[in-house]
Design an enzyme around this catalytic site. Structure first.
Site, mmCIF file in Angstrom:
data_model
loop_
_atom_site.group_PDB
_atom_site.id
_atom_site.type_symbol
_atom_site.label_atom_id
_atom_site.label_comp_id
_atom_site.label_asym_id
_atom_site.label_seq_id
_atom_site.Cartn_x
_atom_site.Cartn_y
_atom_site.Cartn_z
ATOM 1 N N CYS A 224 0.258 -24.723 44.347
ATOM 2 C CA CYS A 224 1.067 -24.837 45.567
ATOM 3 C C CYS A 224 0.157 -25.007 46.788
ATOM 4 C CB CYS A 224 1.997 -23.625 45.681
ATOM 5 S SG CYS A 224 3.291 -23.846 46.904
ATOM 6 N N HIS B 132 4.638 -22.912 40.120
ATOM 7 C CA HIS B 132 3.852 -21.673 40.001
ATOM 8 C C HIS B 132 3.810 -21.095 38.586
ATOM 9 C CE1 HIS B 132 3.341 -20.804 44.372
ATOM 10 N NE2 HIS B 132 4.350 -21.653 44.443
ATOM 11 N N GLU C 116 1.871 -18.814 37.565
ATOM 12 C CA GLU C 116 1.558 -17.370 37.614
ATOM 13 C C GLU C 116 2.800 -16.505 37.749
ATOM 14 O OE1 GLU C 116 1.567 -19.340 40.084
ATOM 15 O OE2 GLU C 116 1.658 -18.337 42.031
#
EC number: 6.3.5.3
Lengths: 80, 235
Positions: free
Chosen positions: B88, B197, B199
């Site tokens: 991002c 994302h 994560e």
């Protein structure tokens, strides 16, 4: 002190959603006939003393290094 | 010994802790790195996390690019030695740093997009995607206002020709990204930028899937395989 103005605009082929949103607002506010708006940025760079060729070259380097992203933006310099 | 992977915190970073957590779950030792220190602390790889570094002032990633830590990171990443994943805002920083071509611009929809997004993995020949298979669909969160990938047609053609498109949005890109590109890599395969994302999708309790974990386990497998650049093994 002298001022160098740097105008930064998205390149013509890059979509400008902010400009589109402004066109939408123009219409709602009754400003008819606004066909397109492109939004840019204006930087006012104050430099010490007179602007000579060397200082202007410095500001040009600043513009292409930091103020504008040459991948998506064009810029113009002028001394005021 | 477990791999030590740095996570850089810039002023305005949001996802540094989630990135560290994902690395820990994958089996790495996360190492906190500070934007103001020109020191990578000997880490084996680096994650540039999501967020709004320097408040997105000027352009997303434009100020972060010149942070002291970047003076160490950029040459190591450019040489192909250091694996770097930019997520991002991290992807935006990698583009501003010219470690990756192109740029990320405002979503064509004019809206900030926050949703779980299906992606298609296009290249497994990177330091961060070896554990996936080509064509695999993964579901991970997308949350960005300036996630529309743009580059000139010649650059886009080159990325596609060289297999450097890492992931695309399944279906049409929700943000207007050219050729539905969600992630790309550099010519060595060590630097990857990804808009969504991974994560945030590493355990069932908090994510829409665990599909994101593969980025981090892929890195560990890549590091365990030795210091051969990804480009030499995979292309």
């Amino acid at each position: 002190m002298a001022r160098v103005v740097v105008d930064v605009m998205l390149k013509p082929e890059i979509l400008d959603p902010q400009g589109q949103a402004i066109v939408g607002a123009c219409d709602r506010l009754g400003f008819k006939g606004v066909a397109q708006v492109r939004q840019g940025k204006r930087f006012e760079v104050e430099v010490d003393g007179e602007v000579d060729d060397a200082k202007l070259a410095d500001v040009r380097r600043l513009a292409e290094t930091l103020l504008a992203n040459p991948v998506i933006e064009d810029f113009e310099l002028r001394v005021e | 010994m477990a791999a030590r992977v740095g996570v850089v915190t810039f002023p305005g970073s949001l996802d540094d802790r989630d990135a560290a957590r994902a690395l820990r779950i994958a089996g790495a030792i996360p190492v906190a790195l500070w934007h103001g220190d020109a020191d990578l602390r000997g880490v084996d790889a680096v994650v540039l996390p999501g967020g709004f570094s320097y408040g997105d002032y000027l352009r997303c990633g434009a100020i972060a690019r010149f942070a002291p830590i970047m003076s160490e990171l950029v040459p190591a990443a450019r040489s192909g030695r250091l694996p770097v994943l930019g997520i991002c805002n991290g992807f935006q920083i990698l583009c501003e740093s010219h470690l990756l071509p192109g740029a990320l611009t405002r979503n064509s929809s004019r809206h900030f997009i926050c949703r779980d997004q299906l992606l298609r993995v296009e290249s497994t020949a990177t330091a961060w995607t070896g554990d996936y298979h080509t064509g695999q669909e993964i579901l991970i969160p997308l949350k960005s206002g300036e996630g529309s990938y743009v580059a000139d047609p010649a650059t886009l053609d080159e990325l596609e020709r060289d297999g450097r498109v890492v992931a695309r949005y399944a279906g049409a890109a929700p943000n207007g990204a050219q050729r539905d590109i969600a992630g790309i890599t550099n010519e060595h395969g060590n630097v990857v930028g990804l808009m969504p994302h991974p994560e945030h999708a590493v355990e069932a309790l908090t994510g829409p899937s665990v599909d994101g974990l593969g980025f981090f386990t892929s890195l560990l497998a890549h590091l365990a395989a030795g210091p051969v650049p990804a480009a030499a093994t995979a292309r």
